[in-house]
Write a protein that holds these residues in place. Structure first.
Motif, mmCIF file in Angstrom:
data_model
loop_
_atom_site.group_PDB
_atom_site.id
_atom_site.type_symbol
_atom_site.label_atom_id
_atom_site.label_comp_id
_atom_site.label_asym_id
_atom_site.label_seq_id
_atom_site.Cartn_x
_atom_site.Cartn_y
_atom_site.Cartn_z
ATOM 1 N N LEU A 252 38.075 -41.147 -11.071
ATOM 2 C CA LEU A 252 38.289 -42.594 -11.058
ATOM 3 C C LEU A 252 37.018 -43.323 -10.651
ATOM 4 O O LEU A 252 36.669 -44.364 -11.226
ATOM 5 C CB LEU A 252 39.433 -42.952 -10.112
ATOM 6 C CG LEU A 252 40.822 -42.433 -10.484
ATOM 7 C CD1 LEU A 252 41.829 -42.817 -9.421
ATOM 8 C CD2 LEU A 252 41.259 -42.956 -11.840
ATOM 9 N N ASN A 253 36.291 -42.796 -9.654
ATOM 10 C CA ASN A 253 35.088 -43.462 -9.178
ATOM 11 C C ASN A 253 33.936 -43.361 -10.176
ATOM 12 O O ASN A 253 33.233 -44.345 -10.421
ATOM 13 C CB ASN A 253 34.662 -42.863 -7.830
ATOM 14 C CG ASN A 253 35.667 -43.146 -6.729
ATOM 15 O OD1 ASN A 253 36.367 -44.155 -6.759
ATOM 16 N ND2 ASN A 253 35.756 -42.257 -5.758
ATOM 17 N N VAL A 254 33.748 -42.183 -10.748
ATOM 18 C CA VAL A 254 32.629 -41.987 -11.670
ATOM 19 C C VAL A 254 32.845 -42.735 -12.980
ATOM 20 O O VAL A 254 31.934 -43.395 -13.501
ATOM 21 C CB VAL A 254 32.418 -40.480 -11.938
ATOM 22 C CG1 VAL A 254 31.409 -40.270 -13.069
ATOM 23 C CG2 VAL A 254 31.936 -39.776 -10.684
ATOM 24 N N ALA A 255 34.052 -42.643 -13.515
ATOM 25 C CA ALA A 255 34.329 -43.236 -14.824
ATOM 26 C C ALA A 255 34.718 -44.703 -14.735
ATOM 27 O O ALA A 255 34.782 -45.386 -15.758
ATOM 28 C CB ALA A 255 35.442 -42.447 -15.528
ATOM 29 N N GLY A 256 34.994 -45.221 -13.521
ATOM 30 C CA GLY A 256 35.397 -46.615 -13.386
ATOM 31 C C GLY A 256 36.758 -46.902 -13.983
ATOM 32 O O GLY A 256 36.947 -47.952 -14.623
ATOM 33 N N ILE A 257 37.703 -46.004 -13.806
ATOM 34 C CA ILE A 257 39.043 -46.163 -14.381
ATOM 35 C C ILE A 257 39.922 -46.935 -13.402
ATOM 36 O O ILE A 257 39.952 -46.635 -12.199
ATOM 37 C CB ILE A 257 39.668 -44.789 -14.686
ATOM 38 C CG1 ILE A 257 38.808 -44.031 -15.698
ATOM 39 C CG2 ILE A 257 41.087 -44.932 -15.208
ATOM 40 C CD1 ILE A 257 39.257 -42.609 -15.939
ATOM 41 N N ASP A 258 40.640 -47.926 -13.913
ATOM 42 C CA ASP A 258 41.602 -48.679 -13.111
ATOM 43 C C ASP A 258 42.955 -47.969 -13.225
ATOM 44 O O ASP A 258 43.561 -47.971 -14.300
ATOM 45 C CB ASP A 258 41.716 -50.111 -13.616
ATOM 46 C CG ASP A 258 42.680 -50.949 -12.777
ATOM 47 O OD1 ASP A 258 43.165 -50.451 -11.740
ATOM 48 O OD2 ASP A 258 42.959 -52.103 -13.178
ATOM 49 N N PRO A 259 43.433 -47.351 -12.152
ATOM 50 C CA PRO A 259 44.702 -46.604 -12.251
ATOM 51 C C PRO A 259 45.914 -47.488 -12.513
ATOM 52 O O PRO A 259 46.954 -46.980 -12.910
ATOM 53 C CB PRO A 259 44.805 -45.904 -10.885
ATOM 54 C CG PRO A 259 43.977 -46.729 -9.969
ATOM 55 C CD PRO A 259 42.864 -47.289 -10.798
ATOM 56 N N THR A 260 45.786 -48.799 -12.293
ATOM 57 C CA THR A 260 46.908 -49.711 -12.544
ATOM 58 C C THR A 260 46.758 -50.447 -13.868
ATOM 59 O O THR A 260 47.573 -51.313 -14.177
ATOM 60 C CB THR A 260 47.007 -50.731 -11.401
ATOM 61 O OG1 THR A 260 45.810 -51.533 -11.367
ATOM 62 C CG2 THR A 260 47.189 -50.035 -10.062
ATOM 63 N N GLY A 261 45.710 -50.136 -14.622
ATOM 64 C CA GLY A 261 45.449 -50.850 -15.863
ATOM 65 C C GLY A 261 46.151 -50.227 -17.052
ATOM 66 O O GLY A 261 47.038 -49.376 -16.932
ATOM 67 N N SER A 262 45.724 -50.662 -18.225
ATOM 68 C CA SER A 262 46.309 -50.197 -19.477
ATOM 69 C C SER A 262 45.504 -49.026 -20.026
ATOM 70 O O SER A 262 44.319 -48.852 -19.706
ATOM 71 C CB SER A 262 46.340 -51.336 -20.498
ATOM 72 O OG SER A 262 46.721 -50.864 -21.777
ATOM 73 N N LEU A 263 46.153 -48.246 -20.858
ATOM 74 C CA LEU A 263 45.458 -47.137 -21.513
ATOM 75 C C LEU A 263 44.390 -47.661 -22.457
ATOM 76 O O LEU A 263 43.386 -46.981 -22.707
ATOM 77 C CB LEU A 263 46.456 -46.262 -22.267
ATOM 78 C CG LEU A 263 45.913 -44.974 -22.888
ATOM 79 C CD1 LEU A 263 45.352 -44.049 -21.819
ATOM 80 C CD2 LEU A 263 46.999 -44.256 -23.682
ATOM 81 N N PHE A 264 44.569 -48.904 -22.968
ATOM 82 C CA PHE A 264 43.571 -49.485 -23.859
ATOM 83 C C PHE A 264 42.287 -49.836 -23.113
ATOM 84 O O PHE A 264 41.231 -49.983 -23.732
ATOM 85 C CB PHE A 264 44.141 -50.736 -24.534
ATOM 86 C CG PHE A 264 45.187 -50.441 -25.563
ATOM 87 C CD1 PHE A 264 44.835 -50.070 -26.853
ATOM 88 C CD2 PHE A 264 46.534 -50.533 -25.251
ATOM 89 C CE1 PHE A 264 45.793 -49.797 -27.808
ATOM 90 C CE2 PHE A 264 47.500 -50.258 -26.191
ATOM 91 C CZ PHE A 264 47.136 -49.885 -27.481
#
Length: 322
Positions: free
Chosen positions: A89-101
């Motif tokens: 999550l930290n490296v890729a900047g993924i929002d765990p509450t966001g959308s798959l898009f």
């Protein structure tokens, strides 16, 4: 007699045309109204297309991006010792509450591959809400150290390991305990500085790898008994073994020297002795020193206190009960 035909050129008079632009307030006002009409017509078309585009964008946002059905519900990460879910999550900047898009697969792959310990990464989206991440981690072959750079051997924070391609990278956290059993090649001055994510370019590393490869040619478990290799002189390298033997090698004829070492170790074991140092540069009368057997130590034994039966108190109690 035939009559000769001739062509006569007739010069026609040229007409000169005079073109004049006549301007008057009425004509100017007419031109202004025409330009304003064209401008408002273009503005109307732009507003129409803008409204259509905004409607399409809002439809995508409500129907896809902000749709709960396409919310990021789970991340399936391949088992690996370097990247866990939190680091991903930290490296890729993924929002765990966001959308798959919102998860750009190409961008996530690029950020993972930028990590020195990652050899490859594959990311794909599986709708409605699953992100699949497959990570391939480099496999450590040995440690490399350079005290002048502050890169210490087998250090969890500053240490670097090397894979079979010669590329240096931080030891994956999940592989650290297993990597403690790997040998170390210590580098001296000169050569290129050690950089995580780049191949090691140092003359000491080249000589150390030749020596380590020669050990592997004689015993397949060389990583179990080779501890540290370093450049001792311009004409010699040194190796320490897990048994505490310091061995001096010349740079040539490593096969013969490795055979002499194994024969000497076997001979010392048969005699019940422990070698301390050996120099293998010569071919005869190899200098060898041995560890002295430590004197036996007396083990102090504390005697447990003896419990004495309180006979007097028992007799007094018997008398009082009568």
């Amino acid at each position: 007699m035939f009559k000769r035909k001739t062509s006569k050129v007739r010069n026609r008079p040229q007409m000169k045309v005079l073109k004049a632009n006549v301007m008057s307030p009425r004509i100017f006002w007419f031109d202004v109204r025409h330009a304003l009409a064209q401008f408002f017509k273009l503005l109307l078309w732009a507003a129409l297309f803008g409204a259509i585009g905004y409607g399409i964008w809002m439809g995508i946002q409500k129907g896809l991006v902000k749709n709960e059905e396409f919310r990021l519900q789970q991340i399936v990460l391949s088992d690996n010792p370097a990247v866990d879910e939190i680091r991903l999550l930290n490296v890729a900047g993924i929002d765990p509450t966001g959308s798959l898009f919102d998860c750009d697969a190409a961008k996530i792959e690029s950020r993972l591959r930028a990590l020195p310990e990652i050899a490859g990464a594959e990311v794909r989206r599986e709708f409605p809400g699953t992100l699949m991440v497959d990570v391939t981690v480099r496999e450590p072959m040995l440690w490399v150290a350079n005290k002048a750079q502050g890169i210490m051997p087998r250090d969890r924070i500053t240490g670097l390991v090397v894979d079979r391609s010669g590329l240096a990278f931080p030891c994956p956290r999940g592989d650290y305990e297993k990597a403690l059993a790997l040998p170390v090649i210590a580098l001296g001055k000169g050569g290129e500085a050690l950089v995580a994510g780049a191949k090691v370019e140092h003359p000491d590393f080249v000589r150390g790898m030749r020596l380590y490869s020669a050990a592997g040619d004689f015993t397949p478990d060389s990583e179990a008994w080779v501890d540290t290799i370093w450049q001792h002189k311009s004409w010699a390298s040194k190796m320490t073994t897990r048994d505490g033997i310091e061995v001096t090698f010349g740079h040539d004829d490593l096969g013969r020297q490795m055979g002499d070492l194994l024969a000497a170790v076997q001979h010392a074991r048969e005699k019940g002795a422990r070698m301390a140092t050996i120099t293998l540069i010569g071919t005869r009368n190899l200098p060898v020193t041995y560890h002295e057997a430590p004197p036996p130590k007396a083990i102090p034994v504390e005697q447990a206190p003896v419990k004495v039966r309180p006979a007097v108190d028992h007799d007094l109690n018997s008398l009082l009960e009568r």
